[in-house]
Design a protein around this motif. Structure first.
Motif, PDB file in Angstrom:
ATOM      1  N   PRO A   7       0.532  -1.095  -0.106  1.00  0.00           N
ATOM      2  CA  PRO A   7      -0.057  -0.338  -0.292  1.00  0.00           C
ATOM      3  C   PRO A   7       1.323   1.489   0.195  1.00  0.00           C
ATOM      4  CG  PRO A   7      -1.228  -1.243   1.373  1.00  0.00           C
ATOM      5  CD  PRO A   7       0.464  -1.763   0.860  1.00  0.00           C
ATOM      6  N   ALA A   8       0.391   2.564  -0.501  1.00  0.00           N
ATOM      7  CA  ALA A   8       1.573   3.473  -1.115  1.00  0.00           C
ATOM      8  C   ALA A   8       0.719   4.600   0.235  1.00  0.00           C
ATOM      9  CB  ALA A   8       1.215   4.170  -2.377  1.00  0.00           C
ATOM     10  N   SER A   9      -1.003   4.404   0.451  1.00  0.00           N
ATOM     11  CA  SER A   9      -1.332   5.649   1.157  1.00  0.00           C
ATOM     12  C   SER A   9      -2.313   5.238   1.712  1.00  0.00           C
ATOM     13  CB  SER A   9      -1.776   6.681   0.593  1.00  0.00           C
ATOM     14  OG  SER A   9      -2.981   6.100   0.144  1.00  0.00           O
ATOM     15  N   HIS A  10      -2.930   5.913   3.175  1.00  0.00           N
ATOM     16  CA  HIS A  10      -3.892   5.494   4.102  1.00  0.00           C
ATOM     17  C   HIS A  10      -4.951   4.841   3.295  1.00  0.00           C
ATOM     18  CE1 HIS A  10      -1.359   7.821   6.928  1.00  0.00           C
ATOM     19  NE2 HIS A  10      -2.232   7.138   7.843  1.00  0.00           N
ATOM     20  N   GLN A  11      -5.139   5.512   2.123  1.00  0.00           N
ATOM     21  CA  GLN A  11      -6.145   4.800   1.434  1.00  0.00           C
ATOM     22  C   GLN A  11      -6.646   3.440   0.815  1.00  0.00           C
ATOM     23  OE1 GLN A  11      -6.190   7.826  -1.720  1.00  0.00           O
ATOM     24  NE2 GLN A  11      -7.601   9.318  -0.218  1.00  0.00           N
ATOM     25  N   ASP A  12      -5.257   2.835   0.926  1.00  0.00           N
ATOM     26  CA  ASP A  12      -5.288   1.656   0.430  1.00  0.00           C
ATOM     27  C   ASP A  12      -4.716   0.206   1.299  1.00  0.00           C
ATOM     28  OD1 ASP A  12      -5.186   1.811  -2.543  1.00  0.00           O
ATOM     29  OD2 ASP A  12      -2.517   2.522  -2.060  1.00  0.00           O
TER      30      ASP A  12
END
Length: 77
Positions: A7-12
């Motif tokens: 994951p590259a961000s919190h959204q992932d």
């Protein structure tokens, strides 16, 4: 070797992985609490983790920084 994408961000991240969540840390073989999720740059290697997870053992102790795919949902360990 095919590795799953990280994951590259919190959204992932999965819904259960958030700041304050109790998780199982397989590296320490114990439960921990998520203290922070965000970018981290290792001061020695200068390697950047865009979405690192900071874990502190249940009951206190030394914080540990791991990739977001390391912790598991508490109770699944």
């Amino acid at each position: 070797m095919n590795l799953p994408p990280r994951p590259a961000s919190h959204q992932d991240l999965p819904d259960w992985l958030h700041e304050g969540a109790r998780v199982f840390d397989p590296g320490q073989n114990r439960e921990a609490v998520v203290q922070f999720i965000g970018p981290y740059e290792d001061p020695c290697s200068r390697r950047v983790m865009p979405c690192a997870v900071f874990l502190r053992p249940e009951g206190g102790g030394r914080e540990r920084i791991v990739a977001p795919d390391v912790p598991r949902r508490a109770g699944d360990g």
